[in-house]
Each structure stands twice: as C-alpha cells, then as structure tokens.
Enzyme design. Structure first.
Site, mmCIF file in Angstrom:
data_model
loop_
_atom_site.group_PDB
_atom_site.id
_atom_site.type_symbol
_atom_site.label_atom_id
_atom_site.label_comp_id
_atom_site.label_asym_id
_atom_site.label_seq_id
_atom_site.Cartn_x
_atom_site.Cartn_y
_atom_site.Cartn_z
ATOM 1 N N CYS A 31 0.827 -1.208 0.000
ATOM 2 C CA CYS A 31 0.000 0.000 0.000
ATOM 3 C C CYS A 31 0.866 1.265 0.000
ATOM 4 O O CYS A 31 1.386 1.650 -1.038
ATOM 5 C CB CYS A 31 -0.975 -0.045 1.174
ATOM 6 S SG CYS A 31 -2.424 0.995 0.889
ATOM 7 N N HIS A 75 -3.492 -4.862 0.355
ATOM 8 C CA HIS A 75 -2.908 -5.436 1.580
ATOM 9 C C HIS A 75 -3.038 -6.954 1.497
ATOM 10 O O HIS A 75 -3.939 -7.531 2.120
ATOM 11 C CB HIS A 75 -3.649 -4.919 2.808
ATOM 12 C CG HIS A 75 -3.380 -3.490 3.124
ATOM 13 N ND1 HIS A 75 -2.264 -3.081 3.800
ATOM 14 C CD2 HIS A 75 -4.071 -2.374 2.828
ATOM 15 C CE1 HIS A 75 -2.283 -1.765 3.934
ATOM 16 N NE2 HIS A 75 -3.367 -1.309 3.347
ATOM 17 N N GLU A 133 -1.606 -9.135 2.947
ATOM 18 C CA GLU A 133 -1.457 -9.777 4.268
ATOM 19 C C GLU A 133 -2.812 -10.204 4.848
ATOM 20 O O GLU A 133 -2.885 -11.136 5.644
ATOM 21 C CB GLU A 133 -0.709 -8.864 5.246
ATOM 22 C CG GLU A 133 -1.383 -7.539 5.608
ATOM 23 C CD GLU A 133 -0.999 -6.381 4.685
ATOM 24 O OE1 GLU A 133 -0.598 -6.656 3.536
ATOM 25 O OE2 GLU A 133 -1.092 -5.224 5.116
HETATM 26 N N1 GLN Z 1 -1.780 6.759 3.135
HETATM 27 C C1 GLN Z 1 -1.984 6.062 1.917
HETATM 28 C C2 GLN Z 1 -3.373 6.268 1.365
HETATM 29 O O1 GLN Z 1 -4.272 6.673 2.054
HETATM 30 C C3 GLN Z 1 -1.686 4.583 2.093
HETATM 31 C C4 GLN Z 1 -2.626 3.876 3.013
HETATM 32 C C5 GLN Z 1 -2.106 2.538 3.487
HETATM 33 O O2 GLN Z 1 -0.927 2.254 3.427
HETATM 34 N N2 GLN Z 1 -2.982 1.706 4.004
HETATM 35 O O3 GLN Z 1 -3.619 6.024 0.203
#
Ligand code: GLN
Length: 566
Positions: A384, A542, A544
């Site tokens: 992400c 994600h 995970e």
């Molecule tokens: N801050 C970034 C966004 O809002 C990544 C979010 C994250 O890593 N879950 O897109």
C-alpha cells in the site's frame, strides 16, 4: 437447534481471548461443524476505522469493506474463511440503529428504553451473523466488570432464555499470575472474575486458564471448589511461541469433545491436524533463518505496540516462513534514523518491507530504504503506502521528476505522482472520513508474463479468486474484459497512482503488472515490479489480510523465497 458459545474475559485484557476464540472455532470446524465467530467491541466508535492503530492495534479489513478490530483477523486465519463485517458488533452500531429507527418513527410512539431495545438489537445482530452456521462463538470484548460490556452479557443471558440452556455455553478466559516474589501460581484473581461473572447470572461451563505454564492438579481443584465446575472443565492455556500452537494445546486437554458434550453434540468427523502440526513444528524449529527489515515510524509508536499495529504483516511473513521451513526475524527500523545513520545498516538484511502507513512522518527515510533496495538488488516488498513510496522513489530518481511526491505528503509538489481521485476529493471536502477510504476486496487484472502473474498462478489463486468473485458486489470487480485474468485482494487507502504519470514511469522501465478498471472508467494501478531486479514487487492492496497458515499469500511467499536466495 443453533448453538452459541459465549467467550468472556476475566482479570485483565490482553490475555488472548481472540486467539482462544479463533482456536475453539477451528477445533469445532475440525469436528465437522459449520462454525463462525462474532466479535463484540463495547466501544462507542461505529467501527475501528477511525481508531489509531497504535492505540488499538491493527485495523482489520474484510472483503466487504468493514474496518474492524484485529481479532476478526485471527478468526479468519484460524478458520480459513472470509468473514463479513456483520460479524463485528459495537455499542456505536447498536445505538445508531436504535436512534435512527426511533427518528423514522418505527417504534410507533413507544418509549425507547435500554431494556428491551438494546439487548434486542444485540440479539438481532448476533443471530444475523449466525445465519448458515451451526455453532457461533461470540467473543465479548473487554473484561468482566467493565461497565461497557454489561448490555452484551445481559443480551446473551436473554438469548439463553429464548433458545434454552442446552444451546448456550459460557467460556471464561482468565489469567493466573505467578508473582516474582512468591513463585506460586495464584488463583485468587480468577475466583474474583468468576464471582463478577456470576453477578450477571452467568456461571462458566468451561474456564480457560492463561498462565506462563499449564495448571497443576492442585490449582485445577481449587478452581473446581470455588467455581463449582469439575476440574476436567478447567483447561490450561499456557504461553506459546506461536499462536498456532493454541488449538493443539487445547486439544491435548480434549477441549473440543468437552465442548461438544456440553452442547449435546456428537463429533461428525475425526479432526486432522497433520498439516497444521507440521507447519507449527517448522515455525518452532525452522531449518534456516533470515532477517527482514521492516521500515516504520518507530518514534511515534514506542516500544510496545509496534508489532501489534502490523499484526497481519507479521502473520503473513510467519506463514510464508513456515511453508519454506524458514524462521524470519523481523527487525523494525525507524525510518527517521535511516536518514541520520545512513542506509548502509540495511546491508545486514535479506529483504526490506515498507508496510502500509499514513501521513508525512518518516516518509523520506522509507523512500531512502526503497532506493537502497532498488539499487543494491535487495528483495523489496511494498504494501500500500510501500507501493506509493516506491513509485515516488522511481519518479524522482529514475524518471527525473524532481520533487515528485504524494499530495498526502506534500500538497504543493510539482509532480503529484500519487494523488486523490476526484471522488475522494469530494468526500474530504465534506469531512466525511469514517468508512470512506477505498475499502475491501477489489479485482486487479494481471498482465501476462509478469512476476506478479507468475506468483499468483503458482499458488492457484487465479481460479480460486475467479470463483470467489461470484460472491462479491459488481463494483468490487469493476470492468473485466473476456479472457482477462484477475485476483482479489483487500484494500484500505485513499490515494492512487496518478494516471497522468503512469506513461512516463512506464517509459522509464517501471512495470505496472496489475490494475483495476473501475465501473466509472478509472484505471487504478494495483501492482508494480521491476524487471531485472531479484524481487522488487509492491502492491496498492494489503495481501497480508488474505494470508493463512495453510494458504500463504503469493506475494509474501515470493518475497521470502527471494530473501532466501540472497
Ligand atoms: N496513506 C496512503 C493512502 O491513504 C496509504 C494507506 C495505506 O498504506 N494503508 O492512500
């Protein structure tokens, strides 16, 4: 008749109620019963989405876009099933539903009162989650004696009256300390917890005793005398090296059969723990060891809660390690300290991970770590935020876009390579923060002949995800043309790779190996990779959240494999 198992905690929090609940659910599934689990969080927040992970642990994301307490993640990992957001109930949800209903005039002029309306709404939600299952575990968050969980205990008691005692089982998880000044396991706090529970008319059928060591017969007898339950229903829950030992330990004491007996059920099949045990054995005694650097904002988080805020990433690494018979030592590196001390300390590691994150702090240190991984051919996995920062690094240092950044970090950047999509901009203008990120499972169409495609293919995930897609809403799949292959991973983010820069980055050698085509025609980048690098893969998702001990995440597996080859 449907059966319910209520799990409550005594003495103190943090003794592993979530893992105990998940373990019992898995055990009962092994005996052939359709089992699910519900988490009750007595806080007033509607969901966990607005909670700071450093305060409450990781925010778990479900397929259907719920932002939930991390215990739901344990249920999914142990059961090996996708659990919907309705399996999480908070005080906030209960009251909001009741008040909204009252405003719509649905109570027909009646006085809306704590009793019966609150317990009724709790029961309605618990029953909804139990639909389609034979056994439902209900874990009540917090500790017996908290004001907050009284309505939930009351509701469970009322459920019991409705469906009969033989269909509801109460399990109390307690903690038995061994104080350093008297080397003896003390049962008194447990006795008090039993007493506190009995004030709600609830007498535990089974007591799980979390302690450093298993309980001896004297301790079990003492609890028997006090709680008036036979010693055979007092079960040890000793400390473990990996949480996956817990169901095996419970089964050593025959917990599954004891529960079934109390619920008047007969085992439908013999449990088969062979594979599970094999993987646990590998976690405990791996043939080889590697070290992975995880780059985070250490200073803000402090010593104690860091791994808890990234519990699923740790778990996904543990799963991949178990499959490859490799112990993975994860070392957290403070992103800011990398800027002071220099990135050369990273040469000690087999691989580098930049996990999800928000805000400005630590980002330049994380970008420096990514640059190090790219240039020195160290395996890199970006999750992400870890993908967004990898795109920024590439834009700045390879594509020559000076000052490139995400508008989350620098709203004035000359090259907003990561930016908000128009729909997100509208939401933020109206200050609509709760539950409005891009949440839950979304399809990513994968490009042929890419590393990412290869990783998912190897694990048979393409066919599996195409099957799973049938259960999801249309918007989650987006537009998929005939013959295209896609995978489904969960998301939690607001910002995206800016499509205006995608071409420029591609010209400079960055490969976008997967993308989502949304129903309104937007193209959202889901995966990047670098050809010619041993392993440089990052994703906007994600992965995970879908990794399980018995079914590890393809990208994590590929990453650990690459670390081993280094
Ligand atoms: N801050 C970034 C966004 O809002 C990544 C979010 C994250 O890593 N879950 O897109």
């Amino acid at each position: 008749m449907k059966k319910y198992i209520i799990v409550a905690g005594g003495v103190m929090s943090g003794v592993g109620k979530g893992i105990a609940t998940a373990s019992i659910a898995r055990i009962l599934k092994e005996y052939g019963f359709r089992t699910t689990a519900v988490k009750i969080d007595p806080y007033i927040n509607y969901d966990a989405g607005t909670l700071r992970p450093t305060e409450h642990g990781e925010v778990w994301v479900t397929d259907d876009g719920g932002e939930i307490d991390q215990d739901l993640g344990s249920y999914e990992r142990f059961l090996g099933e996708n659990i919907p957001k309705r399996n999480n109930i908070t005080t906030g949800q209960i009251y909001k539903t009741i008040i909204d209903r009252e405003r719509r005039g649905e109570y027909l002029g009646k006085t809306v009162q704590f009793i019966p309306h609150v317990p009724d709404e709790i029961k309605r939600r618990v029953k909804l989650a139990a639909r389609g299952y034979e056994i439902t575990l209900v874990e009540i968050g917090g500790t017996i004696g908290d004001y907050e969980n009284i309505p939930f205990l009351f509701a469970m008691k009322s459920l019991e009256r409705e469906i009969g005692k033989q269909n509801v089982l109460y399990i109390l998880l307690t903690y038995l300390p061994i104080p350093s000044h008297i080397p003896e396991m003390k049962t008194k706090p447990t006795q008090q917890a039993i007493k506190a529970l009995s004030e709600h008319g609830i007498f535990p059928d089974i007591i799980l005793c979390r302690a450093k060591k298993p309980l001896d017969s004297i301790r079990k007898k003492k609890i028997e005398t006090y709680a008036n339950i036979e010693a055979e229903y007092v079960i040890s829950a000793p400390d473990v090296k990996t949480v996956y030992e817990v169901p095996l330990n419970f089964e050593k004491e025959g917990l599954g059969r004891k529960i079934l007996k109390k619920l008047r059920l007969r085992p439908r099949k013999e449990p088969d723990w062979t594979r599970w045990r094999e993987l646990v054995e590998r976690i405990l005694n791996p043939s080889r060891k590697i070290r992975v650097a995880m780059i985070g904002k250490y200073v803000e988080i402090g010593d104690y809660t860091l791994p808890d805020s990234y519990i699923s990433v740790n778990q996904a690494i543990e799963h991949a390690g178990a499959w490859l018979d490799t112990g993975v030592e994860i070392e957290w590196i403070d992103a800011d300290s990398l800027l002071e001390k220099g990135t050369s300390i990273l040469s000690d590691f087999h691989g580098i991970v930049v996990p999800g994150g928000f805000g400005t702090k630590g980002t330049e240190g994380k970008i420096a770590a990514i640059e190090y991984a790219r240039k020195n051919k160290v395996p890199y996995l970006g999750l992400c935020f870890g993908m967004q920062l990898a795109v920024i690094e590439y834009a700045r240092n390879v594509a020559g876009l000076k000052g490139a950044n995400s508008t989350e970090i620098d709203p004035e950047t000359p090259h907003p390579v990561i930016d908000l999509m128009p729909s997100q901009k509208r939401l933020l203008k109206k200050k609509r923060y709760g539950g409005t990120m891009r949440l839950g499972a979304y399809a990513a169409v994968l490009k042929e002949k890419t590393r990412v495609m290869e990783l998912y293919k190897e694990r048979g995930r393409i066919e599996k995800d195409m099957e799973r897609a049938k259960e999801l809403e249309k918007k989650r799949l987006g537009i998929i043309h005939g013959g295209e292959k896609f995978v489904l991973e969960r998301h939690r983010h607001r910002y995206e790779v800016n499509p205006e820069y995608a071409g420029k980055l591609e010209e400079n050698g960055l490969v976008f190996s997967g993308f989502h085509r949304s129903l309104n025609g937007e193209i959202l980048m889901e995966y990047i990779e670098l050809p010619g690098h041993p392993f440089f893969v990052a994703t906007q998702s994600h992965p995970e959240f879908l990794s399980r001990l018995e079914d590890p995440s393809p990208v994590f597996l590929g990453f650990i494999k690459a670390c081993l080859e280094r």
